[in-house]
Design a protein around this motif. Structure first.
Motif, PDB file in Angstrom:
ATOM      1  N   ASN A   3       0.913  -1.118  -0.086  1.00 46.32           N
ATOM      2  CA  ASN A   3       0.137  -0.002   0.117  1.00 46.32           C
ATOM      3  C   ASN A   3       0.873   1.291   0.056  1.00 46.32           C
ATOM      4  OD1 ASN A   3       0.914  -0.488   2.382  1.00 46.32           O
ATOM      5  ND2 ASN A   3      -0.981   0.493   3.477  1.00 46.32           N
ATOM      6  N   ALA A   4       2.227   1.073  -0.315  1.00 43.96           N
ATOM      7  CA  ALA A   4       3.039   2.323  -0.311  1.00 43.96           C
ATOM      8  C   ALA A   4       3.696   2.004  -1.912  1.00 43.96           C
ATOM      9  CB  ALA A   4       3.987   2.409   0.757  1.00 43.96           C
ATOM     10  N   GLU A   5       3.420   2.812  -2.671  1.00 41.22           N
ATOM     11  CA  GLU A   5       3.891   2.896  -3.921  1.00 41.22           C
ATOM     12  C   GLU A   5       4.944   3.974  -4.634  1.00 41.22           C
ATOM     13  OE1 GLU A   5       2.699   0.200  -5.391  1.00 41.22           O
ATOM     14  OE2 GLU A   5       2.612   0.265  -7.530  1.00 41.22           O
ATOM     15  N   TRP A   6       6.043   3.228  -4.971  1.00 42.36           N
ATOM     16  CA  TRP A   6       6.885   4.135  -5.692  1.00 42.36           C
ATOM     17  C   TRP A   6       6.591   4.546  -7.237  1.00 42.36           C
ATOM     18  CZ3 TRP A   6      12.354   1.535  -4.214  1.00 42.36           C
ATOM     19  CH2 TRP A   6      12.650   1.892  -2.830  1.00 42.36           C
ATOM     20  N   LEU A   7       7.427   5.331  -7.690  1.00 42.91           N
ATOM     21  CA  LEU A   7       7.223   5.765  -9.224  1.00 42.91           C
ATOM     22  C   LEU A   7       7.751   4.567 -10.005  1.00 42.91           C
ATOM     23  CD1 LEU A   7       8.400   9.456  -9.547  1.00 42.91           C
ATOM     24  CD2 LEU A   7       6.056   8.396 -10.396  1.00 42.91           C
ATOM     25  N   GLY A   8       8.631   3.997  -9.754  1.00 43.50           N
ATOM     26  CA  GLY A   8       9.105   2.561 -10.357  1.00 43.50           C
ATOM     27  C   GLY A   8       9.818   1.608  -9.442  1.00 43.50           C
ATOM     28  N   TRP A   9      10.058   0.500  -9.713  1.00 45.56           N
ATOM     29  CA  TRP A   9      10.674  -0.537  -8.580  1.00 45.56           C
ATOM     30  C   TRP A   9      11.979  -0.843  -9.230  1.00 45.56           C
ATOM     31  CZ3 TRP A   9       8.372  -0.287  -4.409  1.00 45.56           C
ATOM     32  CH2 TRP A   9       6.795  -0.151  -4.273  1.00 45.56           C
ATOM     33  N   THR A  10      13.195  -0.507  -8.700  1.00 39.25           N
ATOM     34  CA  THR A  10      14.505  -0.936  -9.078  1.00 39.25           C
ATOM     35  C   THR A  10      14.819  -2.172  -9.228  1.00 39.25           C
ATOM     36  OG1 THR A  10      14.865   1.082  -7.792  1.00 39.25           O
ATOM     37  CG2 THR A  10      16.729   0.145  -8.764  1.00 39.25           C
ATOM     38  N   LYS A  11      15.269  -2.587 -10.503  1.00 42.59           N
ATOM     39  CA  LYS A  11      15.699  -3.912 -10.673  1.00 42.59           C
ATOM     40  C   LYS A  11      17.168  -4.215 -10.072  1.00 42.59           C
ATOM     41  CE  LYS A  11      13.397  -4.722 -15.114  1.00 42.59           C
ATOM     42  NZ  LYS A  11      13.381  -5.096 -16.451  1.00 42.59           N
ATOM     43  N   VAL A  40      18.247   9.730 -11.361  1.00 37.18           N
ATOM     44  CA  VAL A  40      17.069   8.907 -12.125  1.00 37.18           C
ATOM     45  C   VAL A  40      16.429   7.772 -10.879  1.00 37.18           C
ATOM     46  CG1 VAL A  40      16.426   7.339 -13.838  1.00 37.18           C
ATOM     47  CG2 VAL A  40      17.525   9.093 -14.362  1.00 37.18           C
ATOM     48  N   ARG A  41      17.673   7.249 -10.546  1.00 32.56           N
ATOM     49  CA  ARG A  41      17.048   6.277  -9.344  1.00 32.56           C
ATOM     50  C   ARG A  41      16.210   6.870  -8.312  1.00 32.56           C
ATOM     51  NH1 ARG A  41      20.591   2.159  -5.836  1.00 32.56           N
ATOM     52  NH2 ARG A  41      18.989   0.806  -5.115  1.00 32.56           N
ATOM     53  N   SER A  42      16.975   8.032  -7.809  1.00 36.88           N
ATOM     54  CA  SER A  42      16.419   8.780  -6.872  1.00 36.88           C
ATOM     55  C   SER A  42      14.866   9.344  -7.047  1.00 36.88           C
ATOM     56  CB  SER A  42      17.483  10.030  -6.097  1.00 36.88           C
ATOM     57  OG  SER A  42      16.828  10.672  -5.322  1.00 36.88           O
ATOM     58  N   VAL A  43      14.696   9.714  -8.182  1.00 38.01           N
ATOM     59  CA  VAL A  43      13.373   9.945  -8.696  1.00 38.01           C
ATOM     60  C   VAL A  43      12.440   9.015  -8.839  1.00 38.01           C
ATOM     61  CG1 VAL A  43      12.000  10.871 -10.688  1.00 38.01           C
ATOM     62  CG2 VAL A  43      14.040  12.118  -9.839  1.00 38.01           C
ATOM     63  N   PRO A  48      22.075   0.718 -12.196  1.00 35.08           N
ATOM     64  CA  PRO A  48      21.140   1.184 -10.977  1.00 35.08           C
ATOM     65  C   PRO A  48      19.705   1.505 -11.825  1.00 35.08           C
ATOM     66  CG  PRO A  48      22.694   2.882 -11.205  1.00 35.08           C
ATOM     67  CD  PRO A  48      23.119   1.736 -11.907  1.00 35.08           C
ATOM     68  N   ASN A  49      19.936   2.000 -13.073  1.00 36.07           N
ATOM     69  CA  ASN A  49      18.663   2.585 -13.602  1.00 36.07           C
ATOM     70  C   ASN A  49      17.860   1.795 -14.701  1.00 36.07           C
ATOM     71  OD1 ASN A  49      19.453   4.898 -12.508  1.00 36.07           O
ATOM     72  ND2 ASN A  49      20.826   5.701 -14.197  1.00 36.07           N
ATOM     73  N   GLN A  50      17.551   0.444 -13.953  1.00 26.19           N
ATOM     74  CA  GLN A  50      16.472  -0.236 -14.535  1.00 26.19           C
ATOM     75  C   GLN A  50      15.212  -0.316 -13.498  1.00 26.19           C
ATOM     76  OE1 GLN A  50      17.859  -3.670 -16.622  1.00 26.19           O
ATOM     77  NE2 GLN A  50      19.659  -2.845 -17.248  1.00 26.19           N
ATOM     78  N   PHE A  51      14.167  -0.393 -14.067  1.00 24.92           N
ATOM     79  CA  PHE A  51      13.063  -0.543 -13.312  1.00 24.92           C
ATOM     80  C   PHE A  51      11.775  -1.262 -13.818  1.00 24.92           C
ATOM     81  CE2 PHE A  51      15.253   3.802 -13.271  1.00 24.92           C
ATOM     82  CZ  PHE A  51      15.620   3.814 -11.944  1.00 24.92           C
ATOM     83  N   TYR A  52      11.046  -1.518 -12.870  1.00 23.51           N
ATOM     84  CA  TYR A  52       9.747  -1.966 -13.238  1.00 23.51           C
ATOM     85  C   TYR A  52       8.534  -1.005 -12.872  1.00 23.51           C
ATOM     86  CZ  TYR A  52      11.278  -7.072 -12.889  1.00 23.51           C
ATOM     87  OH  TYR A  52      12.018  -8.023 -13.067  1.00 23.51           O
ATOM     88  N   PRO A  53       7.486  -1.038 -13.713  1.00 25.11           N
ATOM     89  CA  PRO A  53       6.555   0.015 -13.394  1.00 25.11           C
ATOM     90  C   PRO A  53       5.999  -0.070 -11.932  1.00 25.11           C
ATOM     91  CG  PRO A  53       5.898  -1.273 -15.315  1.00 25.11           C
ATOM     92  CD  PRO A  53       7.139  -2.003 -14.762  1.00 25.11           C
ATOM     93  N   GLY A  54       5.615   1.319 -11.662  1.00 30.08           N
ATOM     94  CA  GLY A  54       5.112   1.525 -10.153  1.00 30.08           C
ATOM     95  C   GLY A  54       3.932   2.323 -10.502  1.00 30.08           C
ATOM     96  N   VAL A  55       4.024   3.581  -9.855  1.00 31.19           N
ATOM     97  CA  VAL A  55       2.910   4.403 -10.228  1.00 31.19           C
ATOM     98  C   VAL A  55       3.206   5.004 -11.782  1.00 31.19           C
ATOM     99  CG1 VAL A  55       1.941   6.841 -10.019  1.00 31.19           C
ATOM    100  CG2 VAL A  55       2.516   5.213  -7.894  1.00 31.19           C
ATOM    101  N   ALA A  56       4.161   5.061 -12.036  1.00 33.40           N
ATOM    102  CA  ALA A  56       4.650   5.387 -13.501  1.00 33.40           C
ATOM    103  C   ALA A  56       4.290   3.986 -14.389  1.00 33.40           C
ATOM    104  CB  ALA A  56       6.037   5.893 -13.755  1.00 33.40           C
TER     105      ALA A  56
END
Lengths: 602, 317
Positions: A62-70, A167-170, A76-84
């Motif tokens: 129930n706490a959502e990031w913009l994206g989930w870091t792989k 990017v990761r921080s965002v 470090p800048n590869q992500f799965y979708p979150g809110v984005a």
């Protein structure tokens, strides 16, 4: 009599039915049970607030990031979708444009918009952090936040001092609903922020004003949970938090669990017992002794999943203390410690003996260094070389025991926090080996981890256990060796080296080191450069820093952690497999991405 | 109950310049000692469990004094036998490093017992001194000392020890015993004061006062011997309290690490070896527990005997 018997049967059936239905939460199909390693010790009175350390907002649920870091070895800048739903990163990482899920809604039915994202970034500024530092000269800060349209937002990095961590921080920004949190930020917040990020008069006051909002943000208690994640908090008690599926979640149709129970725990042994009893569908990494792991795997459905974990255990030196200021002593200890034996005793299930000391986890070292890894001194167990190194340091051996160069006693004390059983066992194994080799060594424990870190930072320890190689970002990896703890202070975009024993510099290493084949190296300066240089240059710097760490040994790497998790496939399947890049994410993320499937018979 | 008149010292005992020249007095004392020893033996024999208690305490005393001498300074380890099951070679298995658990218990006894002894001595000495003085002098002294005692009793020992452990590492058994003793004398002081208040009104004390004997004599020769059994029993009970307290603190992990400390062993067995989850580390946990249980049992059995030795009314013959 027959009527009486019939009535009794009906009553019994009613009682049985009531008993079965009384605990609907636990017996209903689609209940996913786990623990949250980020929240040991559930506090039923804590607010539903992701900024609150004890808050009942569970990452991925129930706490959502913009994206989930792989969990990538080097990127470090590869992500799965979150809110984005998707994102576009400028080639030089100067900006990131985020596109939210079309039709995405909060659990209360309100649409999730770019305004929510901007508002959440405003809240993040009150807490600080790489992209959201108020200091205008700090590295990797956001300089402009522009709402492109209702579902699109562009965040630009300040050009003055860019960082690859931006990017990761965002992407790791938690997003909360503006319509619930509105009153927490003042109406003129963005004007204040603009002033705070400038050099204009009043900027300092504006910065202080924004920072002072931190407590208000942390203590804010929404009346009910409004979630962008796959679940919404239904209730919480000291034993567990119960979350139910968010019907408005963009991928709700593929979320396999109707409910999630996050069980409370305060010690690893409680997690072991949950696993042995088969209660948990998944459990994140927990230090597990071999015997307990055997017992856990005997439980039907339990399976062990292992993957990369960018963390290594190091024995760190305070080089302002004698004889650890002498590199020959540090090398001698590296040759004396049999890392395989230490790992076998301390972390047989969750670790693998370090190949050498490079500052990098061995898997990341292979990816970053390639053949360069083989060129590093492996520091294989070699008592004869250790003795030579000790003699080179001027140490003397009297009656089978090593003494200081002046003949005085050498008492080596390794500090560890008492609550970390694997560290304690590892430290004991090291001291046993050293005692066998004629070095008077002992383990001293500190009551808890915060106190341990405090005393360590105050320079009270000669040696202590210290986590290193915290990747995947290369700067994060090497700042554990050549960061603030070793004297390099990055403030206002300027790097300076402070004297050992001051301003948190407890490692006390030299500012410049002669490295074979690389000349005079300022490792702290190189580490900071990792934030702003292209990948090819990063590789060169990582190589130099690895050689520096290998030669100079600010720490001796003992074991590299293995992300050992347990999943139970009795009720759900589709869990990430060995070496999956999702293994460091919570099972809430696995569920929301639709990876985990419900077993058909449930 | 008249003591027989004996006109010499103990048979065969040489006469030295220190030996009292009055044969009747020295002979009486020797006889009393001999009678006391016989009485003790008789009381012990009456219940074999009491002999068992003495034997247990004897074994622990031996372990405390000679235990570490039975093993090399650094106990052997076996990497291929981590958490080994009990066997002839390792009756209680091995620990996380493959070290014999029984050896750890035996070599660790010295710290535990020395701490317990120091605690008991301090608890009893301080508690008795304060209680006797307050009860005998009464008045302002009594008020002041009892208020101090009450204040001490209101301080919760465990939280205080947890706080203290952050600044004091308690590396030696004497330090540990000192702190536990200083925290534990309140109860004894209160009880001794109550006994003193009761005894000081008795006829033999009145008589002593009437004879003009000094306060020192009355306290030392009249009151103290009457309370000796009570004090001795408190001392033994303080030993068990001290063992529990220190083992508890080590178990919580707030005190320095020492692999052969019983509390540390319990901590590592439970939190490191998962002794409450699997049987692998169970012997590692049971060994120190059994040691504590046996020590307590020995003390309880000896206290039972002491009660009868010092209290003639309990004797059955």
């Amino acid at each position: 009599m027959k009527r009486l018997a019939a009535a009794a049967v009906v009553l019994c059936l009613a009682a049985v039915t009531a008993a079965c239905g009384g605990n609907a939460d636990s017996s209903a199909g689609g209940v996913f049970t786990t623990i949250d390693a980020l929240k040991p010790g559930i506090d039923a009175n804590a607010p539903i607030n992701p900024y609150n350390p004890k808050g009942n907002a569970f990452r991925g649920y129930n706490a959502e990031w913009l994206g989930w870091t792989k969990n990538h070895l080097t990127d470090p800048n590869q992500f799965y979708p979150g809110v984005a739903q998707s994102w576009q990163i400028a080639p030089d990482q100067s900006s990131i444009t985020l596109r939210l899920h079309p039709g995405g809604k909060w659990s209360d039915g309100e649409p999730i918009t770019a305004k929510d994202v901007k508002f959440s970034i405003g809240l993040a500024y009150t807490q600080g952090g790489t992209a959201y530092a108020l200091d205008p000269s700090a590295a990797g800060t956001a300089s402009d936040i522009k709402i492109v349209d209702d579902r699109t937002i562009k965040i630009t990095q300040a050009a003055k001092n860019p960082s690859s961590s931006f990017v990761r921080s965002v992407m790791e920004t938690v997003i909360v609903p503006e319509h619930v949190w509105r009153g927490v930020l003042p109406a003129d917040f963005w004007q204040r922020l603009k002033l705070a990020q400038s050099d204009a008069p009043g900027a300092e006051v504006a910065r202080a004003g924004i920072t002072s909002l931190a407590d208000k943000v942390i203590s804010f208690a929404p009346p009910r949970d409004v979630s962008a994640g796959p679940f919404v908090l239904k209730r919480v008690n000291p034993g567990e938090a119960l979350l139910v599926k968010n019907k408005n979640f963009y991928n709700a149709a593929n979320v396999a669990a109707d409910q999630v129970r996050i069980l409370n725990y305060t010690g690893n042994e409680q997690v072991w017992n949950y696993l042995v009893s088969g209660r948990l569908d998944s459990a994140p990494f927990t230090a597990v002794p071999a015997g307990v792991m055997r017992r856990i795997t005997e439980t039907p459905g339990n399976a062990v999943v292992r993957g990369y974990s960018p963390v290594s255990e190091g024995l760190a030196f305070n080089q302002s203390r004698k004889p650890y200021d002498n590199v020959h002593v540090r090398r001698a200890l590296a040759y004396l410690i049999d890392r395989r034996q230490v790992t076998k005793v301390a972390s047989p299930e969750g670790g693998t003996a370090s190949l050498t000391t490079s500052g990098l986890h061995q898997q990341a070292a292979k990816a970053w260094l390639g053949d360069g890894l083989a060129a590093l001194d492996p520091y294989r167990h070699d008592p004869a070389r250790a003795a030579n190194e000790l003699r080179a340091a001027g140490m003397k051996k009297v009656a089978g025991r090593w003494t200081m160069p002046d003949g005085g006693p050498w008492k080596m004390t390794i500090n560890v926090p008492a609550s970390f059983s694997d560290w304690l066992a590892g430290a004991k194994a090291v001291t046993s080996q050293l005692n066998d080799a004629g070095i008077d060594a002992e383990v001293v424990t500190t009551a808890d981890y915060p106190l341990y870190l405090e005393e360590m930072a105050a320079g009270k320890y000669d040696l202590g256990f210290w986590l290193v190689a915290l990747g995947p970002a290369p700067y994060n990896i090497f700042q554990r060796l050549y960061g603030a703890q070793n004297g390099w202070q990055l403030f206002g975009g300027r790097l300076r080296h402070v004297a050992p024993g001051t301003e948190g510099n407890w490692m006390g290493g030299a500012e410049v080191i002669d490295v074979k084949g690389a000349g005079r190296v300022n490792p702290g300066e190189l580490a900071v450069r990792l934030n702003s240089v292209p990948e090819a240059e990063q590789r060169r710097i990582v190589s130099t820093l690895a050689r520096t760490a290998n030669q100079d040994l600010p720490v001796i790497q003992l074991w590299d952690y293995v992300n050992t998790q347990v999943v139970n496939t009795t009720r759900f399947t589709g869990f990430p497999g060995n070496e999956s890049d999702a293994l460091r994410l919570t099972s809430g993320v696995w569920l929301q991405l639709g990876m985990v499937k419900r077993k058909s018979h449930i | 109950m008249t003591a027989p008149v004996i006109t010499g010292g103990a048979p065969g005992a040489p006469r030295t310049p220190d030996t009292p020249a009055i044969p009747g007095v020295s002979g009486t004392r020797a006889t009393l000692r001999r009678n006391f020893r016989r009485g003790v033996w008789r009381v012990l024999r009456r219940k074999p469990s009491r002999i068992v208690g003495v034997a247990i305490l004897g074994v622990f005393a031996f372990m405390g004094i000679f235990g570490p001498l039975l093993y090399p300074a650094r106990l052997p380890r076996d990497d291929n036998a981590l958490y080994a099951a009990p066997s002839l070679a390792h009756p209680f298995g091995t620990d996380f490093e493959g070290t014999d658990v029984l050896a750890l218990v035996i070599t660790g006894a010295r710290y535990v017992l020395l701490t317990a002894l120091v605690t008991a001595v301090i608890t009893v000495a301080l508690g008795t001194a304060v209680g006797l003085f307050a009860g005998f002098r009464r008045g302002r002294w009594d008020t002041v000392l009892m208020r101090i005692t009450d204040m001490k009793l209101t301080i919760p020992a465990l939280p205080l020890l947890l706080v203290l452990s952050t600044v004091w590492k308690f590396t030696s058994a004497i330090e540990m015993g000192l702190v536990l003793g200083l925290l534990g004398w309140g109860g004894v002081a209160r009880a001794v004061r109550a006994q003193t208040l009761s005894l000081r009104e008795r006829g033999f004390i009145e008589a002593a006062r009437g004879l003009g004997l000094s306060s020192g004599h009355i306290v030392g020769r009249e009151l103290l011997p009457s309370m000796a059994p009570f004090i001795a029993m408190n001392m033994l009970i303080a030993v068990t309290g001290a063992v529990y307290a220190q083992v508890g603190l080590f178990f919580l992990g707030v005190l320095p690490f020492d692999a052969n400390n019983w509390g540390v062993m319990l901590n590592l067995a439970v939190f490191g070896g998962g002794a409450l989850t699997t049987t692998t580390a169970l012997p590692y946990m049971l060994a120190p527990l059994l040691a504590i249980l046996l020590l307590t049992l020995g003390i309880v059995l000896v206290v039972d005997a002491m009660d009868e030795i010092f209290n003639p009314r309990l004797r059955e013959d």
